[in-house]
Design a protein around this motif. Sequence first.
Motif, PDB file in Angstrom:
ATOM      1  N   ILE A   1      -4.859   3.589  39.425  1.00 19.22           N
ATOM      2  CA  ILE A   1      -3.497   3.988  39.770  1.00 19.22           C
ATOM      3  C   ILE A   1      -3.561   5.311  40.515  1.00 19.22           C
ATOM      4  N   ILE A   2      -2.889   5.366  41.644  1.00 21.10           N
ATOM      5  CA  ILE A   2      -2.793   6.600  42.425  1.00 21.10           C
ATOM      6  C   ILE A   2      -1.318   6.910  42.620  1.00 21.10           C
ATOM      7  N   ALA A   3      -0.923   8.112  42.243  1.00 20.02           N
ATOM      8  CA  ALA A   3       0.462   8.541  42.404  1.00 20.02           C
ATOM      9  C   ALA A   3       0.670   9.075  43.810  1.00 20.02           C
ATOM     10  N   ALA A   4       1.669   8.541  44.486  1.00 21.49           N
ATOM     11  CA  ALA A   4       2.020   9.022  45.825  1.00 21.49           C
ATOM     12  C   ALA A   4       3.012  10.167  45.689  1.00 21.49           C
ATOM     13  N   SER A   5       3.487  10.668  46.825  1.00 18.06           N
ATOM     14  CA  SER A   5       4.481  11.734  46.786  1.00 18.06           C
ATOM     15  C   SER A   5       5.745  11.211  46.098  1.00 18.06           C
ATOM     16  N   GLY A   6       6.432  12.063  45.398  1.00 15.80           N
ATOM     17  CA  GLY A   6       7.604  11.633  44.663  1.00 15.80           C
ATOM     18  C   GLY A   6       7.206  10.951  43.372  1.00 15.80           C
ATOM     19  N   GLU A   7       7.914   9.884  43.018  1.00 18.85           N
ATOM     20  CA  GLU A   7       7.688   9.207  41.745  1.00 18.85           C
ATOM     21  C   GLU A   7       6.859   7.941  41.887  1.00 18.85           C
ATOM     22  N   ALA A   8       6.505   7.540  43.094  1.00 20.16           N
ATOM     23  CA  ALA A   8       5.837   6.253  43.312  1.00 20.16           C
ATOM     24  C   ALA A   8       4.436   6.248  42.727  1.00 20.16           C
ATOM     25  N   GLU A   9       4.098   5.160  42.049  1.00 20.21           N
ATOM     26  CA  GLU A   9       2.749   4.917  41.553  1.00 20.21           C
ATOM     27  C   GLU A   9       2.240   3.624  42.176  1.00 20.21           C
ATOM     28  N   TRP A  10       1.037   3.691  42.765  1.00 21.53           N
ATOM     29  CA  TRP A  10       0.428   2.527  43.383  1.00 21.53           C
ATOM     30  C   TRP A  10      -0.705   2.029  42.500  1.00 21.53           C
ATOM     31  N   LEU A  11      -0.663   0.749  42.192  1.00 21.31           N
ATOM     32  CA  LEU A  11      -1.706   0.098  41.415  1.00 21.31           C
ATOM     33  C   LEU A  11      -2.672  -0.576  42.376  1.00 21.31           C
ATOM     34  N   TYR A  12      -3.941  -0.189  42.308  1.00 21.37           N
ATOM     35  CA  TYR A  12      -4.994  -0.753  43.157  1.00 21.37           C
ATOM     36  C   TYR A  12      -5.819  -1.737  42.335  1.00 21.37           C
ATOM     37  N   ALA A  13      -6.282  -2.790  42.983  1.00 14.39           N
ATOM     38  CA  ALA A  13      -7.118  -3.782  42.305  1.00 14.39           C
ATOM     39  C   ALA A  13      -8.243  -4.220  43.242  1.00 14.39           C
TER      40      ALA A  13
ATOM     41  N   VAL B   1      -9.999  -4.893  48.299  1.00 13.05           N
ATOM     42  CA  VAL B   1      -9.158  -3.972  47.539  1.00 13.05           C
ATOM     43  C   VAL B   1      -7.728  -4.139  48.022  1.00 13.05           C
ATOM     44  N   VAL B   2      -6.809  -4.305  47.064  1.00 10.57           N
ATOM     45  CA  VAL B   2      -5.395  -4.431  47.376  1.00 10.57           C
ATOM     46  C   VAL B   2      -4.631  -3.375  46.589  1.00 10.57           C
ATOM     47  N   ARG B   3      -3.370  -3.194  46.966  1.00  4.45           N
ATOM     48  CA  ARG B   3      -2.523  -2.302  46.175  1.00  4.45           C
ATOM     49  C   ARG B   3      -1.113  -2.861  46.119  1.00  4.45           C
ATOM     50  N   MET B   4      -0.378  -2.433  45.095  1.00  6.22           N
ATOM     51  CA  MET B   4       1.011  -2.840  44.905  1.00  6.22           C
ATOM     52  C   MET B   4       1.714  -1.710  44.172  1.00  6.22           C
TER      53      MET B   4
ATOM     54  N   GLY C   1       5.592  -4.431  43.240  1.00  8.96           N
ATOM     55  CA  GLY C   1       6.092  -4.795  44.552  1.00  8.96           C
ATOM     56  C   GLY C   1       5.121  -5.692  45.302  1.00  8.96           C
ATOM     57  N   PRO C   2       5.351  -5.867  46.599  1.00 12.09           N
ATOM     58  CA  PRO C   2       4.478  -6.721  47.410  1.00 12.09           C
ATOM     59  C   PRO C   2       3.026  -6.246  47.399  1.00 12.09           C
ATOM     60  N   VAL C   3       2.116  -7.205  47.479  1.00  8.57           N
ATOM     61  CA  VAL C   3       0.689  -6.918  47.500  1.00  8.57           C
ATOM     62  C   VAL C   3       0.258  -6.609  48.931  1.00  8.57           C
TER      63      VAL C   3
END
Length: 371
Positions: free
Chosen positions: A117-129, A139-142, A150-152
């Motif tokens: 998991i990588i936190a972007a600016s603001g509150e967004a968290e991106w899950l990588y797999a 490697v994908v993220r959502m 959200g969308p992959v």
Amino acid sequence: MTAYGPAAGLRMDRRTVLALGGALSLAALAGCSPPVNPIATATPGPAPTGIGPRKILKATGLDTPWSMVRAKDGRILVSERDTARILSLSPDGNLMPLVHLPQVVAGGEAGLLGLEIIAASGEAEWLYAYLGTETDNRVVRMQLQGSGVGPVEDILLGIPRANIHNGGRIKQGPDGLLYIGTGDATDREAAQDPSRLNGKILRINPDGSIPEANPFAGSPVYSYGHRNVQGLGWDSSGRLWASELGPEKNDEVNLIEPGKNYGWPFVTGVARDARFVDPIHVWPSTADASPSALAIAGDIAYVACLRGERLWELPLPAGEPTAGGTLPGARELLSGQEGRLRDALLVGDELWVATNEGADSRIIALELPVA
């Protein structure tokens, strides 16, 4: 988004990726995933300790879990290699499906592997797999969105896949970049070719672009000459360590430096060959190790082992370490108690460990420091 190496034919523009990812993610959240085993939940509580550190049972009923990662709301997300599910374990012990990824094609050691998991600016968290499709590992993220995703979006394509040696560990480094451990995918010679993605540790920006400071211009390759990297972690000085599976002998823990060659397939273990970097710790037999995940608490590395069915505690040396042999103070934990161990994750003052026992897999926690 960029495609590299032998899978260049997989190149797609970002709009195509987002459209495809959205369709897949919505289908999964709409209940189109195949039938799966019911998920058992576990209220945190003490488990039989046997010999060794006190254990706390966190969850049961998982099917071959591969990776755990913690979201900022306290949930632990868990990937299952063969079912292509990502599960969510809440702080109160409820284990629920988060998403099913139908693009995953499992087989042998391939499937749904590492999470980060990588936190972007603001509150967004991106899950990588890190996952295996019909044609490659990628490697994908959502984006995490409440109880769903959200969308992959594809981030890195074209990592060769095979029945074995798929690597799969992904971790965010102290520099904010994403590090990816890959296996040689049974193509031994490719590990020595910096233009190939197998047998490497890769480094990319969170959006999939290539960092300008990478050792090979325009390439995600960070280090090469690896057989099957399965663990990544950083010590208190910011040094990167990696655990790597050897060929029936000479399982390794390496101190990773950018652009360096770690010898596979020409050498394993300590070679004293100036062309290659020797490992800092070596297990002569995979019966004692077969290392998977690597978690570091301060300057103590905890290595989860598969065939060895134990957790190794390795005090990491300060300064310029001496290559080879056994690190002073190395000791075994959980030997033969929990079966195969796949992942280890620091959660507060606990070390969480996921077992790799098929549909009988579970997650336990050890209190740190372990006695």
